[in-house]
Structure formats: structure tokens, C-alpha cells
Design a protein around this motif. Sequence first.
Motif, PDB file in Angstrom:
ATOM      1  N   ASP A  68       5.698  -5.943  14.754  1.00 12.72           N
ATOM      2  CA  ASP A  68       5.088  -6.485  15.968  1.00 12.72           C
ATOM      3  C   ASP A  68       4.477  -5.373  16.819  1.00 12.72           C
ATOM      4  O   ASP A  68       3.339  -5.503  17.301  1.00 12.72           O
ATOM      5  CB  ASP A  68       6.116  -7.256  16.790  1.00 12.72           C
ATOM      6  CG  ASP A  68       6.486  -8.590  16.164  1.00 12.72           C
ATOM      7  OD1 ASP A  68       5.751  -9.047  15.265  1.00 12.72           O
ATOM      8  OD2 ASP A  68       7.516  -9.166  16.565  1.00 12.72           O
ATOM      9  N   GLU A  69       5.228  -4.285  17.011  1.00  9.83           N
ATOM     10  CA  GLU A  69       4.693  -3.189  17.823  1.00  9.83           C
ATOM     11  C   GLU A  69       3.494  -2.541  17.141  1.00  9.83           C
ATOM     12  O   GLU A  69       2.526  -2.170  17.804  1.00  9.83           O
ATOM     13  CB  GLU A  69       5.759  -2.134  18.087  1.00  9.83           C
ATOM     14  CG  GLU A  69       5.244  -0.992  18.973  1.00  9.83           C
ATOM     15  CD  GLU A  69       6.288   0.023  19.334  1.00  9.83           C
ATOM     16  OE1 GLU A  69       5.968   0.921  20.151  1.00  9.83           O
ATOM     17  OE2 GLU A  69       7.414  -0.056  18.821  1.00  9.83           O
ATOM     18  N   GLN A  72       0.508  -4.709  17.663  1.00  6.14           N
ATOM     19  CA  GLN A  72       0.100  -4.590  19.066  1.00  6.14           C
ATOM     20  C   GLN A  72      -0.679  -3.298  19.304  1.00  6.14           C
ATOM     21  O   GLN A  72      -1.726  -3.303  19.971  1.00  6.14           O
ATOM     22  CB  GLN A  72       1.331  -4.645  19.960  1.00  6.14           C
ATOM     23  CG  GLN A  72       1.026  -4.605  21.446  1.00  6.14           C
ATOM     24  CD  GLN A  72       2.301  -4.663  22.284  1.00  6.14           C
ATOM     25  OE1 GLN A  72       3.349  -4.182  21.877  1.00  6.14           O
ATOM     26  NE2 GLN A  72       2.210  -5.247  23.460  1.00  6.14           N
ATOM     27  N   THR A  75      -4.109  -3.414  17.545  1.00  7.33           N
ATOM     28  CA  THR A  75      -5.013  -4.306  18.285  1.00  7.33           C
ATOM     29  C   THR A  75      -5.514  -3.630  19.552  1.00  7.33           C
ATOM     30  O   THR A  75      -6.686  -3.760  19.923  1.00  7.33           O
ATOM     31  CB  THR A  75      -4.276  -5.614  18.629  1.00  7.33           C
ATOM     32  OG1 THR A  75      -3.830  -6.238  17.419  1.00  7.33           O
ATOM     33  CG2 THR A  75      -5.197  -6.567  19.381  1.00  7.33           C
TER      34      THR A  75
END
Length: 247
Positions: A68-69, A72, A75
Motif C-alpha cells: 500500500d505504501e 502510494q 502514485t
Amino acid sequence: MTERRILRLRGADNREFLQGLVTNDIKGIDQGLVYAALLTPQGKYIADFFLKAEGAAILLDAPAALGDELVQRLTLYKLRADVQIEETDLHLHRGLGEAPVDGAPDPRSPALGWRAYRAAPQEETEIDWAAVRVAERVPEAGMELTSDSFILEMGFERLKGVDFRKGCYVGQEVTARMKHKTELRKGLARVEIKGLAEPGTAIEAGGKPAGTLLTRAGDQALAYLRFDRAAGDLTAGEAQVSWDGNR
């Protein structure tokens, strides 16, 4: 094995995008897997991963806990670049010996075998990957690799996870300074251990802090050591620890 998250990066700018972010030269994906990391601007570890060419796309194989990190951060850096970051349903398969047709050698060390990405999960094997990691001094996310880690202290140069000729990437200035202007005083090492001691146990030399015990496999373990204090007799709780000086 540690759970993995396999991402796919598409788009006309995917190679240029990664080249300006990660620690290794991604042109190597034309010959096989590339091992690399994403760092903070201060040179500290965010995530390590493998990159693999898949036609014009690039597969990114990262620890699931950091997925997830990592998405993130990628992105955030993507801005207006023509890059699409997609989830996949692929599963990591690993083994020792010669790589199968759909696999590629682990670039960190021949002793780490091969990696392949397939639609179905891998069945359990009898390979003790922790013991393999300890023998080869290979750090793992969540164990040896944390948000406080500097990759050179964790052996990334030896493991072919950083390229000092590729040009700029996030955290490059700090990493290059550690390479060329300082002698590493701390870092990952393999130690011998006799007695009971859990990962996370402090290692001491004559009552002074000398490091931390990390992954253990039998009578060997990985440890984060202060090299200047680790030359003599060491203890981790009630256990006796010794280091042969090999970094």
C-alpha cells in the motif's frame, strides 16, 4: 515465504519513471530480474522489490506488507507521466537450482535460486528460506529492513541492489556519500550463536550495546552490529554470540 504483492506498470513512460526513482539501473530487466529499492529523500528504506520485463509492461514484486505504501509513493511521484499502476493476480514461485523456462535467477545470489510469476499459488516446499537468507546474509522487510535502514548497511551493494553509475534517484545523494566518503560503522552481519535468544534481543560487548539479534536459523543468525564493538566476546541475553568479521 513472505507474502508478496505483484504489481504491473504500464505506459510509455514506465521505464523512465522507475529509472529516476529506484536504486538500480532498470535497463537490466532486458537481461533478467533487477533487485532495487525505493528510498526516502534522506536515503532511508521504504521498500525493496524485484523488477521484471513483461513485454512493454514491468512487473514489480514487493513484500505484501509494504504494497500500500509503495503504491502510494509511486502514485505521488507519477504526476503527469504516462504510467499506470495495476494490481495483478500473479503469485510468486521460488525454487533452488536451475530456473524453469518461465523463471529467472534471483539476481542477489546464485544460492537464492530462481523466481517465477504464475497464475496459481505455489504449493508448500521443504526449503528453509530463512536458513538460506541467513547463510547468504540477505535482509528481509520487517525483520532486518525497516524505515530506519540505510541500504548500504544492509548489504545492497553486495546483493546487486544499487548502481552507482546510473545517475540520480530518490535518496541517491545520501547513498553516494555513504559509499564514497564514510566507512560503514554499523551494518548487517552473520553471527554464530549458542544458547537461547529471540530475535530483537540486544547484543552486548562487555556490557556495552553492540547490536541487535535478528533472523535466527539454528546456530547462525543475522544481526545488526556496531562493528567497532563486535570483535570480541558478545552476548545476547543468556546466549553467546561471535562474529568472524565478515561483512
